[in-house]
Write an enzyme that holds these catalytic residues in place. Structure first.
Site, short mmCIF file in Angstrom:
data_model
loop_
_atom_site.label_atom_id
_atom_site.label_comp_id
_atom_site.label_asym_id
_atom_site.label_seq_id
_atom_site.Cartn_x
_atom_site.Cartn_y
_atom_site.Cartn_z
N CYS A 196 -44.27 -6.85 -46.01
CA CYS A 196 -45.14 -6.39 -44.93
C CYS A 196 -44.76 -4.98 -44.47
CB CYS A 196 -45.12 -7.42 -43.80
SG CYS A 196 -46.52 -7.31 -42.67
N HIS A 197 -44.41 -4.82 -43.20
CA HIS A 197 -44.04 -3.51 -42.67
C HIS A 197 -42.61 -3.12 -43.01
CE1 HIS A 197 -47.73 -3.91 -40.35
NE2 HIS A 197 -47.62 -2.63 -40.04
N GLY A 198 -41.86 -4.00 -43.69
CA GLY A 198 -40.51 -3.65 -44.12
C GLY A 198 -40.49 -2.41 -45.00
N SER A 212 -41.73 0.34 -44.44
CA SER A 212 -41.51 1.58 -43.69
C SER A 212 -40.03 1.96 -43.68
CB SER A 212 -42.09 1.49 -42.28
OG SER A 212 -41.45 0.49 -41.54
#
Length: 174
Positions: free
Chosen positions: A105-107, A109
């Protein structure tokens, strides 16, 4: 117990996606891994959906040499974690050593800020699709896949596929 005795850290901060933290943690524990919940400090944090998580170690105390693998869950936590040198240094060191890094997911970033995505395929929440592309990654809209030592997962709904890829990648390195 294919990962018995293997130390794997999962990074967390306030707003971590609860399921992307807990499900991989439990799956890795099922395989016998020694899972470390690593935060910026030892104060409990609240996940995005309200669950409280107590870190068992600080990220600053982790060393790539002591870890078998690393997991970067999503939620709002990656946007906080990516700002800390101890986080990006750890991710870069793990990648340089060819150790498995699970990113969901947003990991991604955090992986962007660590500078490890250029020229590599990546996935995650569509919320960071442009960020991954702008960082030089090659976007793939797939539930989960491996690229060398990196295991990518798209979103919460893809956690089963992500966990399968993550465990398979780790077991292959035992």
């Amino acid at each position: 117990m294919r990962l018995a005795g293997k130390r794997i850290a999962i990074l967390l901060a306030e707003g971590v996606e609860d399921l992307e933290f807990y499900v991989p943690m439990m799956r890795l524990q099922e395989e016998g891994a020694d899972v470390v919940a690593a935060g910026l400090d030892l104060r409990p944090v609240r996940g995005k959906n309200g669950l409280e998580i107590a870190p068992t170690a600080t990220i600053a105390d982790l060393r790539a040499d002591d870890l078998f693998g690393l997991v970067l869950p999503g939620g709002w936590a990656p946007d906080k974690l990516r700002r800390y040198r101890e986080v990006t240094d750890l991710v870069r060191a793990m990648d340089a050593d060819g150790k498995v890094i699970g990113i969901i997911c947003h990991g991604g970033s955090i992986a962007i800020s660590a500078g490890i995505v250029r020229g590599r395929p990546a996935t995650g929440s569509t919320g960071i699709k442009d960020d991954l592309i702008n960082a030089g990654a090659h976007w793939r809209d797939e539930a989960a896949f491996r690229d060398g030592n990196l295991v990518w997962g798209r979103v919460v709904a893809d956690i089963p596929a992500f966990c399968r890829e993550l465990v398979a990648a780790l077991v292959e390195r035992v």
